[in-house]
Write an enzyme that holds these catalytic residues in place. Structure first.
Site, short mmCIF file in Angstrom:
data_model
loop_
_atom_site.label_atom_id
_atom_site.label_comp_id
_atom_site.label_asym_id
_atom_site.label_seq_id
_atom_site.Cartn_x
_atom_site.Cartn_y
_atom_site.Cartn_z
N CYS A 344 0.82 -1.20 0.00
CA CYS A 344 0.00 0.00 0.00
C CYS A 344 0.86 1.26 0.00
O CYS A 344 0.36 2.35 -0.24
CB CYS A 344 -0.95 0.00 1.19
SG CYS A 344 -0.11 0.13 2.79
N HIS A 393 -1.12 0.75 7.68
CA HIS A 393 -1.76 0.67 6.36
C HIS A 393 -2.07 2.07 5.88
O HIS A 393 -2.60 2.89 6.63
CB HIS A 393 -3.04 -0.16 6.43
CG HIS A 393 -3.86 -0.08 5.17
ND1 HIS A 393 -3.43 -0.66 3.98
CD2 HIS A 393 -5.05 0.50 4.91
CE1 HIS A 393 -4.34 -0.43 3.04
NE2 HIS A 393 -5.33 0.28 3.59
#
Length: 1873
Positions: A344, A393
């Site tokens: 990510c 994340h």
């Protein structure tokens, strides 16, 4: 440590910050170009212009990198750019600036920036040390200066800010670049000044500089340019450890789950432009290659290697969009499609439209430091989501994230990443397990997990206890009530202070919590409080609050009066609130919010009206409303019976607490609040919402509804019943007339069910046996209680008259249940068989008939209800069951039909959103929180669990060493085994290291003892032997002098006196009767020396004697001793000659003075000093026969020209003369104390008499006035003033020297023996005055010596010392004394007797002029004939008490004299060997001196001498002398003779009796009143208040105290009351007894601590006072009079006080509650409580509940030293040992005292210490115990040996463990209102 740095070292960074910075740098770059235009060919060096300025920031690597870039851009591969190429010079107008821009742009392109993107560098990073600091500014002010400032983010740290200024220091060596660092440390406390220091970088001076250097370097560690500039290199060893940990963490987190293929969409997170296509092609040579096709551009080929993901991203990146192929390989060679989560971090570069640098490896997880190096960390962390510990994340959809992101965390985890199933609720499991462990009784376990859990649980409890409380609950509550409140409001941190009491304290606390809940919800401002308490609002932190408090009834009026009374006493509350007495619906103050706390009189319509009148949007209120009010039989008890709610008709009654007023409210209003959910008022629709319920305390809100769609709405609300564990019973009761009535009661559901089941199980029919069994079961089921060892049954809630009906219902219900069960079982059993057709038809007919029967029955019953009483009909008809099981829920349903107008009204939400957006339109990123957080460790949750299971809860002693072992073990085994083996290895090494240290220390101590002890002993005896040898010739000389002195005394025997007739004069000063502690040597060293060196002592002495004899023989043969004797006699002849002595003295004083003045003025020279001395000697020789001081003075000052001409200033003449003369006087006085120079010094002083004629006209009084005048002249004319000052002061000193020393020595030469006998007496003063008058030319004629007036103390001096002696007088003995003298045949000496000095122990100089007539008591004057061994009582209590006290004092003097006599005998027998005397005496109260100055204490542990002051001493012939008398041989004394208090007391008692031994003066005891007050009751304060009142009313009064401390405390209190000179009215008992011979007449007499005295002492004191009222205060239970004579009993010491009527008091202001409990329950030996009325604390401030603590110790070293604590012991030996320990640890504020010495004192913290293990009667004495535990106000700690944890104090403290807090609270006085 979060760093926020603006780098100013590299131009490439600064140009991108802002335009202003760029323009400034452009001007710097253009400067060399303008200068270069004048050069030929416009050629110059480019390094300064192209590569940036200044040179200090450039390194070789940066230069090579920039030159490489220029060669590539300009296509000049071999150009070194020492000169500008011609093509570039011709092409650009400003080539330097252009080349700089080219270089800068090339660098940006290299790291991924595009041409149309303006990148902004935001350099912020975390330091490697992670200590919570944040750098706020970081720049360079000039070319070689750097400034760094850091702000501390740690809240508990004392440091606020750090600042550094780094400046380059010039150095001769060009390769060395030293930097000077100046740092400043600012503190959070404004009272502490900033700390500033400096040091050279990498060379700190101390530890503080080293810490500042470490923080500075850690903050700049991430910036290469700064590191190169400062010559700083990273610690490679530390970096290896970090890399290994990082690698281990990365491997653990990458391989989490087994690899599973997945299919990912081409679009990673955003839409991808359709113009970009990625195709995979495979070739035999090249392998797999991706072909990236873009519209309008050439295809790009990307090799599918370990950098394929990065290269594909860079190739496809376009406007924040990118495209990855599923077959692309990562850095590990794994296909992209097989990654379940990760990568990510690619979205970070995509959102920033930045290319990924080449040095970044495309792993699935990337650390935050990599993003920081790319300049994207600040941009990325705003959208970070914390998935687990250490995993982040990046979510592109987030606008703002609150997650704590650290640069060491890994970015790339998927947001859907699920933690391991067994660790998901780990925190809950640990917390639950900790609760279960804490509930168990035994917390011991060998399991490491249990220990770890206990440690963490205790840490959690400590953390919670230290948290700040949000709300203070002042009302007293029990533990159950506190739990109830905390369960109702778990979201509020409460502190229970127990300051007030209420019958309904729970509901007071609930109202406080409700008010706080609403106040916190609306941020303590901007709301209206309907019916609120204005006092509580004023005391809280609310502001901009309006209170509507109307007067609706009498209760409201009473509340207003009470609150007005409280407000009148408030101070310091200035918050902005408003107040009115209008109804809320009638008030017009505008606020958006209205709150109401338990307001029951407002209907919903009133609330709606209030909202409209105030323009409010929301109305929130709380009420206690049980839903049972909808039933007619509402009678519920809430909160464990503390609130009873009953419905009576249309009203609902509320009963709060056990006693109090009843509150009645409208039932319909309460029903509407519960049931109505939507209502209409004033054309507006209002919606009521139940926000939440806390039990039956409901929180509602009412809002205005707008823009509602028309239609029908059904709304439901449900409430839980209050009493879920109850059932309703309708019990029949038959009266005497046979009428049956039914009563409805509630009973416990479980109890009723159990009874019914029992009857159904055992009963068959209703008979007597069944009734008996049911009653037996009823009795067994009732609740029982155990009290005082007896089991008793509690009464049930059923009244006595209802019990038969209750039993009947139980029996009927049980039998009926049995029958129903039997019938239904048969029916169901038969239903298992298939029925016949006949049965089916029969059942259909019965079903039809049953329905018809029901219809007819119900119709007839309705008719009967209409005609008769319906309630009675219901009672008869409802026969099915008389037990009703209540429903659990009350459900209210409301159907609403809404109709609206066609007009569209604006939405309130839309208006609020528009207002918010218009007001706060800034960019959310700019307003974000830019603060960084502390670093977190590299460990996953699996690691944490492994540590939890294997670590054992121990602390890490050496983290680095532990990590190093783990890194080694980890390479050989798995992670779990690595932790386990690392712990074992580390524990083994730690244990070995500790044992090794102990072994080395033990060996070191042994070697130290072996070496030091014999050496110390040998040195000691060598020194003693050497001193003994030196004393041999002096002993011979003393023997000869002794014979001469004896012969001289025989000749002058007619001058002798009878020592027994000497009369002593003593001052009376206060006494504490406290033993003084002296200095102690190292007793252990002495004892060890004696024990270990006794064997070798004799051998060393013999060896020393042999060596001494051989040396003497050798020196005698060599002739050295003869030469030594010649030199010694020559030197002695020089010193014994007066002229030589004066010459040497003049040389020392003249040379020293001239040299000192020359040094002070800076003109000192050895040659000049020698020449000056020779010149003075010549002048002195020529003027030796002529005594012209003036001529010598002028000549001496003229020779100063040898130094320098400007030195002959007029002011130096008196300075030089004064310094020389004063120095000469002081040197002569000092030499008088030396035996070898005493004779020649006396002769020199006598010769000074010939110079007296020069100062005969000098007057000291006038000179003193002239001195003061010179000080005034100094301000006007400094030179003249100092000239007069330095001229007058030496003249005064010389005048005193001639009057006091020179004249006396001349007289002494003629009368040496007589002067010695008269020294220090009044006759000596007379004689000295006569001598001065004889030698003075201006003496008065015709004046007798007896008429000479008193002189100043400066004119009367004893021989050889500068000590003032006042005039003395001789008193006549009493007639009784004369009779005794006649009986003893004592002849009176014609000369006057010897008297002692009457100097008072005071700091006031003029008090020494007082003259007293105090004499020795008869016991001392006629000792030993005055001894008396028995005291005979007469039956008169007053006389017997006085005579007993007199007998005790005489016995004390007898013991002291016997001790003195024994010491004198031992000293004469042992040859004055102090060690032998100490061993035989061993008494610390005895003292011996050999010279009259240094006194030695005769305790075996005491070695060092000290200066002591005694009133009387005994010489070697056992003659009593004055304390400052000259000591010839030796003298002895003791502590008793310091002030001779016993002598003064005896003298005072002797004045009460005449010659016939009859009392001529009896004390008056009729006006006495005695008050017995417990410890801390304010006895001294009471006396101070009464005296202050008397003195202000001009009433004569006097206060007497037992100790000096008590007197000073009383004086201090009187001063605070405004009494001037209170010391005149306050005396100690001894001071008044000794200093007052006449009777004092007063009105009021106040005596403090009267029970500490002997009754005879007190009665003797009363004989000297004539008073009208006497007030005596004390405590008979504290330490009484202590008899110091162990052989004489004191039977009458307290008998007089026992006969008096005592007024007892029970209050105390000092003692905590547990101490009050002990004192109230303390009993004497007879079993009687000593404080019959108890002891209660009446302090306004709530006292401490538990203050007594017990600790066990082994040695005194285990006693902790607390600076603010007061340490107490029982005995003096313990006091000395404890004081020595405390001094070795740095000392504390208060000195150690015994319990007896601390009586009457108050301290905040007291530590009582017992060091001895054997029992002492003092330690178990009840009076000592009372005083010991009652000296503190907050904390008391008792330290005692472990073997004595069962003594009296320990048992008392331990007994408190079984006493509850609520019992202790009863000992705090509470005033009921």
């Amino acid at each position: 440590m979060a760093l926020e740095v603006e780098s100013a070292f590299s131009l490439s960074y600064l140009l991108k910050e802002n335009k202003q910075t760029s323009n400034n740098l452009f001007s710097l770059i253009q400067v060399p170009y303008t200068k270069m235009t004048h050069a030929k060919g416009k050629k110059t060096h480019l390094l300064r212009c192209i590569l940036g300025s200044p040179f200090e920031t450039l390194t070789k690597s940066s230069i090579r990198r920039s030159l490489k870039n220029l060669r590539e851009v300009c296509n000049l591969p071999y150009c070194n750019f020492k000169k500008i190429p011609k093509n570039i010079s011709y092409k650009y107008q400003n080539p330097f600036l252009k080349l700089y821009e080219i270089n800068n742009n090339f660098i940006n392109c290299k790291v991924g920036a595009t041409g149309n993107t303006n990148s902004t560098y935001d350099w912020r990073n975390l330091s490697t040390i992670g200590n919570g600091w944040s750098v706020t500014s970081y720049h360079n002010d000039s070319v070689s200066r750097l400034h760094v400032s850091m702000v501390n983010n740690i809240p508990n740290s004392n440091t606020k800010k750090l600042s550094w200024w780094v400046t380059r220091v010039r150095s001769k060596n060009p390769w060395k670049r030293p930097y000077k660092v100046i740092y400043q440390r600012d503190f959070r406390d404004d009272g502490i000044k900033p700390y500033v220091s400096e040091f050279i970088l990498y060379a700190p001076k101390n530890r503080a500089d080293l810490e500042m250097q470490s923080i500075l370097l850690s903050s700049v560690e991430c910036f290469q340019d700064i590191k190169y500039a400062l010559n700083y290199w990273t610690n490679l060893k530390f970096k290896e450890i970090c890399n290994s940990a990082l690698k281990r963490f990365t491997q653990t987190n990458i391989i989490i789950t087994p690899v599973k293929p997945r299919v990912v969409s081409v679009n990673k997170a955003r839409e991808v432009s359709s113009s970009v296509e990625v195709k995979l092609q495979r070739y035999e040579r090249e392998g797999e290659v991706f072909v990236v096709s873009k519209a309008g551009k050439e295809d790009t080929r990307v090799l599918n290697d370990d950098n394929a993901i990065r290269n594909l991203f860079n190739a496809t990146l376009n406007g924040g969009k990118y495209k990855l192929h599923p077959e692309a390989k990562s850095a590990t060679g794994k296909r992209f499609k097989y990654y379940k989560d990760g990568f990510c971090w690619l979205d970070v570069f995509a959102d920033a439209n930045r290319r990924i640098p080449e040095w970044v490896k495309p792993h699935c997880l990337l650390t935050g430091s990599v993003l920081m190096s790319c300049g994207l960390w600040d941009f990325a962390k705003r959208k970070m989501v914390s998935v687990s510990h250490g995993l982040l994340h990046y979510d592109r959809k987030l606008e703002r994230s609150s997650a704590r992101a650290g640069v060491r965390d890994f970015v790339g985890a998927s947001n859907e990443a699920v933690q391991r199933e067994d660790f998901r609720d780990l925190d809950l499991r640990v917390e639950e397990f900790a609760e279960r462990v804490l509930e168990t009784a035994n917390l011991r376990s060998d399991n490491r997990l249990i220990d770890n859990i206990l440690t963490r649980a205790s840490d959690y409890i400590n953390k919670k206890s230290k948290e700040s409380k949000e709300l203070d609950i002042n009302v007293c509550l029990s533990m159950d009530e506190k739990k109830m409140i905390t369960n109702l409001f778990p979201d509020i941190q409460m502190s229970f202070n127990q300051k007030s009491y209420s019958n309904h304290g729970v509901f007071n606390a609930m109202r406080a919590c409700e008010n706080f809940y609403f106040s916190r919800k609306f941020k303590n401002s901007d709301y209206i409080d309907a019916g609120g308490d204005v006092v509580s609002t004023l005391r809280s932190k609310n502001h901009n609050v309006h209170i509507c408090s109307p007067r609706l009834d009498l209760k409201d009026a009473a509340r207003h009066i009470q609150r007005a009374t409280v407000i009148d006493g408030l101070k310091g509350y200035g918050e902005t609130i408003s107040f009115c007495t209008n109804k809320t619906e009638d008030c017009a103050v505008n606020r958006d919010i209205i709150i109401a706390v338990e307001v029951y009189d407002m209907t919903l319509r009133d609330m709606a009206k209030a909202m409209l009148s105030h323009g409010s949007r929301k109305f929130e209120f709380s009420c206690i409303i049980p839903p049972e009010i909808f039933t007619k039989e509402c009678n519920v008890e809430l909160y464990e019976g503390r609130l009873k709610v009953t419905r009576i008709g249309d009203n609902v009654e509320y009963y709060y607490g056990s006693n109090g007023e009843t509150f009645s409210h409208s039932c319909q209003t309460l029903k509407d609040i519960l049931s109505v959910q939507v209502f209409q008022f004033g054309g507006r629709v209002f919606k009521k919402t139940l926000e939440h319920s806390r039990g039956q305390l409901h929180f509602f809100s009412i809002c205005i509804c707008e823009k509602i769609e028309p239609g029908s709405v059904k709304l439901k609300t449900y409430y839980q019943r209050s009493e879920l564990d109850k059932v309703t019973l309708r019990i029949p009761v038959k009266d005497s007339f046979g009428v049956v009535t039914h009563y409805i009661i509630k009973e416990d559901r479980e109890f009723v069910s159990s009874m019914i089941e029992y009857v159904a199980n055992t009963g068959i029919k209703i008979d007597d046996k069944m009734v008996e069994w049911t009653y037996s079961q009823y009795r067994a089921k009732k609740t029982v209680t155990i009290k005082s060892g007896k089991v008793t049954q509690k009464e049930t809630r059923i009244r006595k008259e209802l019990i038969p009906g209750f039993i009947a219902i139980i029996m009927s219900e049980g039998i009926r249940a049995r029958e129903k069960t039997h019938y239904l079982a048969k029916m169901l059993y038969t239903s298992h068989y298939k029925p016949s057709i006949v049965n089916i038809i029969f059942r259909l007919i019965m079903h039809f008939l049953g329905g018809t029967k029901r219809f007819i029955y119900e119709s007839l019953v309705d008719c009967l209800k209409f005609l008769t009483n319906s309630d009675y009909i219901d009672t008869i008809v409802n026969t099915e069951s008389r037990i009703e099981d209540l429903d659990k829920w009350f459900v209210f349903e409301q159907n609403v039909t809404i109709t609206t107008d066609a007009e569209d009204q604006p939405s309130i939400l839309e208006q609020s959103v528009k207002t918010f957006l218009s007001k706060y339109s800034e960019d959310v990123y700019e307003r974000g929180d830019r603060s960084e957080f502390e670093l977190e460790e590299f460990s996953s949750e699996q690691d944490l669990v492994d540590q939890l299971l294997n670590s054992g809860g121990g602390s890490k002693e050496d983290e680095w060493f532990y990590s190093y072992i783990f890194s080694i073990v980890r390479t050989k085994c798995t992670l779990s085994l690595a932790w386990r083996w690392t712990n074992r290895i580390f524990n083994f090494i730690t244990s070995c290291r500790a044992k090794g240290k102990d072994f080395v220390k033990y060996i070191y101590e042994i070697i130290k003892i072996i070496i030091n002890k014999p050496w110390e002993a040998l040195c000691h005896y060598l020194v003693q032997g050497y001193k003994t040898v030196l004393k041999i010739p002096m002993t011979c000389v003393d023997s000869v002098n002794y014979l001469k002195r004896k012969s001289l005394e025989k000749i002058l025997s007619y001058f002798s006196h009878e020592r027994a007739d000497d009369e002593y004069i003593f001052p009376g000063y206060d006494s504490d009767f406290s033993e003084e502690s002296g200095d102690y040597g190292d007793e252990n060293t002495e004892l060890d020396s004696r024990s270990r060196c006794t064997v070798i002592k004799s051998k060393v002495e013999m060896l020393f004697r042999n060596i001494k004899g051989h040396i003497e023989k050798f020196l005698q043969r060599c002739g050295i001793i003869d030469q030594y004797n010649k030199i010694y006699h020559w030197f002695k002849s020089i010193l014994t000659d007066v002229d030589c002595f004066n010459s040497v003295l003049n040389f020392i004083t003249h040379t020293g003075c001239d040299a000192l003045l020359a040094v002070l003025t800076g003109h000192f020279s050895i040659a000049s000093c020698a020449l000056k001395f020779m010149t003075d000697v010549v002048i002195e020789k020529n003027l030796s026969e002529k005594h012209h001081t003036t001529t010598k003075l002028i000549a001496g000052n003229l020779t100063q020209c040898i130094y320098k001409l400007d030195f002959i200033h007029p002011i130096w003449i008196p300075i030089r003369w004064g310094v020389k003369e004063i120095s000469k006087i002081h040197i002569k006085k000092k030499l008088l104390n030396w035996r070898s120079t005493k004779e020649v010094t006396n002769e020199s002083i006598c010769k000074d008499l010939v110079h007296k004629s020069y100062i005969k006209y000098f007057d000291i009084k006038k000179a003193v006035w002239l001195l003061w005048f010179s000080l005034l002249i100094i301000f006007l004319h400094p030179t003249l003033g100092f000239f007069i000052l330095f001229s007058i002061y030496p003249a005064i000193e010389i005048k005193r020297y001639y009057n006091n020393v020179v004249c006396f020595n001349n007289i002494k030469m003629s009368y040496p023996h007589v002067i010695d006998r008269l020294g220090g007496t009044y006759n000596f003063a007379k004689l000295k005055k006569a001598v001065r008058e004889k030698f003075s030319e201006n003496k008065s004629q015709g004046v007798k010596i007896s008429e000479i007036p008193a002189e100043k103390d400066e004119d009367v001096m004893p021989p050889l010392e500068e000590v003032e002696t006042p005039k003395r007088s001789v008193g006549r003995p009493s007639s009784k004394q004369d009779d005794i003298e006649d009986e003893c045949n004592i002849k009176e000496d014609p000369t006057e007797s010897l008297n002692f000095s009457n100097i008072e122990a005071t700091s006031n100089r003029y008090d020494t002029l007082r003259v007293g007539n105090s004499k020795l008591c008869k016991f001392l004057r006629f000792y030993p004939k005055s001894k008396c061994y028995a005291n005979i009582q007469t039956g008169d209590l007053i006389r017997d008490s006085i005579e007993e006290f007199y007998h005790l004092e005489r016995s004390k003097l007898d013991i002291e004299i016997s001790k003195m006599q024994r010491v004198v005998e031992i000293m004469n027998d042992t040859g004055r060997m102090l060690d032998n005397v100490r061993r035989m005496i061993d008494d610390r109260s005895m003292y011996v001196t050999l010279d009259g100055v240094s006194w030695y204490r005769l305790g075996c542990k005491d070695k060092n001498p000290a200066k002591e002051d005694f009133k009387a001493i005994f010489d070697h012939n056992f003659n009593i002398m004055e304390g400052n008398a000259k000591v010839k041989e030796f003298a002895v004394s003791s502590d008793e003779w310091r002030g001779m208090y016993s002598n003064e007391r005896c003298r005072a008692i002797e004045q009460l009796f005449n010659d016939n031994n009859e009392m001529v003066r009896r004390p008056d005891v009729n006006g006495l009143k005695f008050y017995n007050k417990p410890p801390g009751a304010g006895k001294t304060t009471t006396i101070a208040k009464l005296m202050s009142k008397d003195l202000k009313n001009k009433v004569k009064c006097l206060a007497l105290s037992y100790t000096k401390v008590g007197r000073l405390e009383l004086i201090d209190k009187l001063k605070k009351d405004g009494i001037e000179k209170p010391e005149k009215y306050v005396k100690t008992y001894d001071s008044f007894l000794m200093n007052n011979d006449n009777i004092l007449e007063i009105v009021n007499l106040y005596c403090d601590e009267v029970f500490m005295m002997h009754a005879g002492h007190f009665l003797t004191l009363l004989t000297k006072i004539a008073y009208q009222n006497g007030y005596c205060y004390g405590d008979v239970n504290q330490i009484p009079f202590i008899n110091r004579d162990p052989y004489t009993p004191a039977y009458l010491s307290r008998e007089f006080f026992r006969k008096q009527d005592l007024n007892y008091d029970t209050y105390t202001y000092r003692c905590p509650l547990d101490t009050c409990y002990l004192l109230s329950n303390l009993k004497d030996e007879m079993g009687n409580i000593i404080y019959a009325g108890g002891v209660k604390n009446v302090n306004e401030v709530y006292p401490t509940i538990r203050s007594l603590n017990l600790f066990g110790i082994n040695v005194v070293g285990e006693v902790p030293v607390e600076y603010n604590a007061k340490y107490l012991t029982f005995t003096q030996d313990e006091k000395l040992n404890l004081q020595r320990h405390i001094d070795s640890q740095g000392g504390c504020r208060n000195a150690v005292s015994t319990v007896n010495e601390a009586q009457g004192c108050t301290f905040s913290e007291v530590n009582l210490v017992r060091l001895v293990q054997f029992d002492n009667p003092v330690m178990s004495d009840i009076n000592q115990f009372v005083v010991a535990i009652s000296r503190h106000t907050t904390t008391f700690k008792y330290f005692t040996p472990h073997s004595r944890l069962n003594d009296r104090v320990s048992n008392a403290i331990s007994s408190l463990q079984s006493v509850s807090d609520f019992v202790l609270k009863d000992y705090h006085f509470r005033q009921c209102l």
